[in-house]
Design an enzyme around this catalytic site. Structure first.
Site, PDB file in Angstrom:
ATOM      1  NE  ARG A  23      -1.380  -1.513   3.681  1.00 15.05           N
ATOM      2  CZ  ARG A  23      -1.561  -1.547   4.989  1.00 15.05           C
ATOM      3  NH1 ARG A  23      -2.762  -1.335   5.505  1.00 15.05           N
ATOM      4  NH2 ARG A  23      -0.546  -1.794   5.806  1.00 15.05           N
ATOM      5  CD  GLN A  46       4.357  27.049  16.230  1.00 14.98           C
ATOM      6  OE1 GLN A  46       3.854  27.037  15.108  1.00 14.98           O
ATOM      7  NE2 GLN A  46       5.047  28.075  16.678  1.00 14.98           N
ATOM      8  NE  ARG A  59       8.267  29.224   2.632  1.00 14.84           N
ATOM      9  CZ  ARG A  59       7.029  29.678   2.878  1.00 14.84           C
ATOM     10  NH1 ARG A  59       6.767  30.346   3.981  1.00 14.84           N
ATOM     11  NH2 ARG A  59       6.047  29.437   2.034  1.00 14.84           N
ATOM     12  CG  HIS A  62      13.641  32.419   9.151  1.00 16.27           C
ATOM     13  ND1 HIS A  62      12.460  32.090   8.556  1.00 16.27           N
ATOM     14  CD2 HIS A  62      14.183  33.398   8.386  1.00 16.27           C
ATOM     15  CE1 HIS A  62      12.282  32.827   7.469  1.00 16.27           C
ATOM     16  NE2 HIS A  62      13.324  33.625   7.340  1.00 16.27           N
ATOM     17  CE  LYS A  72      12.736  27.204  13.935  1.00 17.72           C
ATOM     18  NZ  LYS A  72      13.291  28.051  12.893  1.00 17.72           N
ATOM     19  CG  HIS A 119      15.364  25.456   9.596  1.00 16.85           C
ATOM     20  ND1 HIS A 119      14.073  25.705   9.173  1.00 16.85           N
ATOM     21  CD2 HIS A 119      15.764  24.326   8.956  1.00 16.85           C
ATOM     22  CE1 HIS A 119      13.717  24.755   8.332  1.00 16.85           C
ATOM     23  NE2 HIS A 119      14.714  23.906   8.191  1.00 16.85           N
ATOM     24  CE1 TYR A 132      10.233  24.927   9.865  1.00 10.76           C
ATOM     25  CE2 TYR A 132       8.237  25.119   8.572  1.00 10.76           C
ATOM     26  CZ  TYR A 132       9.572  25.375   8.746  1.00 10.76           C
ATOM     27  OH  TYR A 132      10.248  26.088   7.813  1.00 10.76           O
ATOM     28  CG  ASP A 168      13.492  35.196   4.447  1.00 10.13           C
ATOM     29  OD1 ASP A 168      13.317  35.700   5.577  1.00 10.13           O
ATOM     30  OD2 ASP A 168      13.104  34.068   4.139  1.00 10.13           O
TER      31      ASP A 168
HETATM   32  C1  LIG Z   1       6.920  31.166  11.571  1.00  8.24           C
HETATM   33  C2  LIG Z   1       5.485  31.689  11.846  1.00  8.24           C
HETATM   34  C3  LIG Z   1       4.953  32.681  11.082  1.00  8.24           C
HETATM   35  N1  LIG Z   1       3.728  33.138  11.333  1.00  8.24           N
HETATM   36  C4  LIG Z   1       3.154  34.174  10.463  1.00  8.24           C
HETATM   37  C5  LIG Z   1       3.972  35.445  10.398  1.00  8.24           C
HETATM   38  C6  LIG Z   1       3.749  35.926   8.973  1.00  8.24           C
HETATM   39  O1  LIG Z   1       2.578  36.703   8.896  1.00  8.24           O
HETATM   40  C7  LIG Z   1       3.525  34.652   8.177  1.00  8.24           C
HETATM   41  C8  LIG Z   1       4.755  34.207   7.407  1.00  8.24           C
HETATM   42  O2  LIG Z   1       5.841  34.184   8.309  1.00  8.24           O
HETATM   43  P1  LIG Z   1       7.335  34.049   7.796  1.00  8.24           P
HETATM   44  O3  LIG Z   1       7.525  34.902   6.591  1.00  8.24           O
HETATM   45  O4  LIG Z   1       8.235  34.293   8.960  1.00  8.24           O
HETATM   46  O5  LIG Z   1       7.355  32.516   7.362  1.00  8.24           O
HETATM   47  P2  LIG Z   1       8.614  31.644   6.977  1.00  8.24           P
HETATM   48  O6  LIG Z   1       9.563  32.505   6.220  1.00  8.24           O
HETATM   49  O7  LIG Z   1       8.160  30.418   6.355  1.00  8.24           O
HETATM   50  O8  LIG Z   1       9.239  31.326   8.402  1.00  8.24           O
HETATM   51  C9  LIG Z   1       9.713  30.041   8.691  1.00  8.24           C
HETATM   52  O9  LIG Z   1      10.928  29.830   7.983  1.00  8.24           O
HETATM   53  C10 LIG Z   1      11.591  28.618   8.260  1.00  8.24           C
HETATM   54  C11 LIG Z   1      12.906  28.623   7.518  1.00  8.24           C
HETATM   55  C12 LIG Z   1      11.680  28.290   9.694  1.00  8.24           C
HETATM   56  O10 LIG Z   1      12.652  27.704  10.189  1.00  8.24           O
HETATM   57  C13 LIG Z   1      10.458  28.580  10.509  1.00  8.24           C
HETATM   58  O11 LIG Z   1      10.704  28.456  11.892  1.00  8.24           O
HETATM   59  C14 LIG Z   1       9.923  29.935  10.202  1.00  8.24           C
HETATM   60  O12 LIG Z   1      10.836  30.931  10.632  1.00  8.24           O
HETATM   61  O13 LIG Z   1       3.134  33.648   9.133  1.00  8.24           O
HETATM   62  C15 LIG Z   1       2.962  32.628  12.356  1.00  8.24           C
HETATM   63  O14 LIG Z   1       1.819  33.070  12.608  1.00  8.24           O
HETATM   64  N2  LIG Z   1       3.474  31.629  13.132  1.00  8.24           N
HETATM   65  C16 LIG Z   1       4.718  31.149  12.912  1.00  8.24           C
HETATM   66  O15 LIG Z   1       5.190  30.205  13.659  1.00  8.24           O
END
Ligand SMILES: Cc1cn([C@H]2C[C@H](O)[C@@H](COP(=O)(O)OP(=O)(O)O[C@H]3O[C@@H](C)C(=O)[C@@H](O)[C@H]3O)O2)c(=O)[nH]c1=O
Length: 188
Positions: A23, A46, A59, A62, A72, A119, A132, A168
């Site tokens: 499967r 979370q 991405r 961070h 994470k 990361h 994550y 970024d």
């Molecule tokens: C990371 C995160 C973002 N957000 C919101 C903030 C923003 O409005 C939207 C997008 O956020 P970002 O642009 O920071 O998303 P992103 O660039 O995908 O951030 C992520 O990148 C990778 C590499 C990681 O390691 C993660 O921990 C996180 O930092 O989502 C949350 O509500 N909770 C979260 O945990």
């Protein structure tokens, strides 16, 4: 689950040993008992998914500062990614060194990234999604980052960058004498 600690102490590549049959496969993403036995964080608060439309998307890099520093667990659940972990602990013997692995939806492998590391990833396929588990609530004011192409780290990204956020692109470069904890919040 097999846990392999990497050259960056505290960072683990985890192989869940999938049960495969006609499967498909069944494999753990997380197991509190196994993680606790390894001395790893075994409670996560979370679970989030990062969906990426285009191959070549970057991405990163961070991290969260101070008491909001996150641990994470990362798994690719669709397509494949080049996943990078960077040591930003100034006292560490491996400060500024990184490790990178290709993670695919099919290989089921995970990266465990403790506090003190940045990361990021680049998608290697279209429609790559990343799952994550994070051990604490997201605190926007604590979110930090360093530039994906900072020469101080010389990360060897496999592809030209197709998509990256403005935030970024404008992350700071880490000068040799700059302490990462002093860097401004992302988007500040
Ligand atoms: C990371 C995160 C973002 N957000 C919101 C903030 C923003 O409005 C939207 C997008 O956020 P970002 O642009 O920071 O998303 P992103 O660039 O995908 O951030 C992520 O990148 C990778 C590499 C990681 O390691 C993660 O921990 C996180 O930092 O989502 C949350 O509500 N909770 C979260 O945990």
């Amino acid at each position: 689950m097999l846990f392999r600690e990497l050259v960056l102490p505290g960072v683990f590549l985890i192989e869940p040993e999938p049960h495969r049959d006609a499967r498909g496969a069944f494999a753990r993403v997380f197991c509190a008992e196994s993680f606790a036995k390894q001395g790893l964080v075994s409670q996560f608060s979370q679970c989030s998914v990062s969906a990426n439309t285009q191959g070549g998307t970057v991405r990163g890099m961070h991290y969260s500062a101070g008491p909001d520093a996150e641990t994470k667990l990362v798994r690719c659940v669709s397509g494949s990614i080049f996943d990078v972990v960077l040591d930003l602990r100034p006292q560490s013997a491996t400060f500024r060194q990184s490790v990178a692995f290709i993670l695919t939806a099919d290989d089921h492998r995970l990266l465990y990234i403790p506090a003190g590391f940045a990361h990021g990833f680049q998608t290697l396929t279209d429609d790559a999604s990343v799952l994550y588990l994070i051990d604490r609530p997201f605190v926007a004011e604590a979110a930090r980052g360093v530039r994906w192409n900072d020469p101080a780290f010389a990360i060897n990204w496999p592809r030209p960058v197709s998509v990256i956020s403005e935030r970024d692109l404008n992350l700071p470069l880490l000068g040799d004498d700059t302490k990462y904890a002093m860097l401004p919040a992302r988007g500040a």
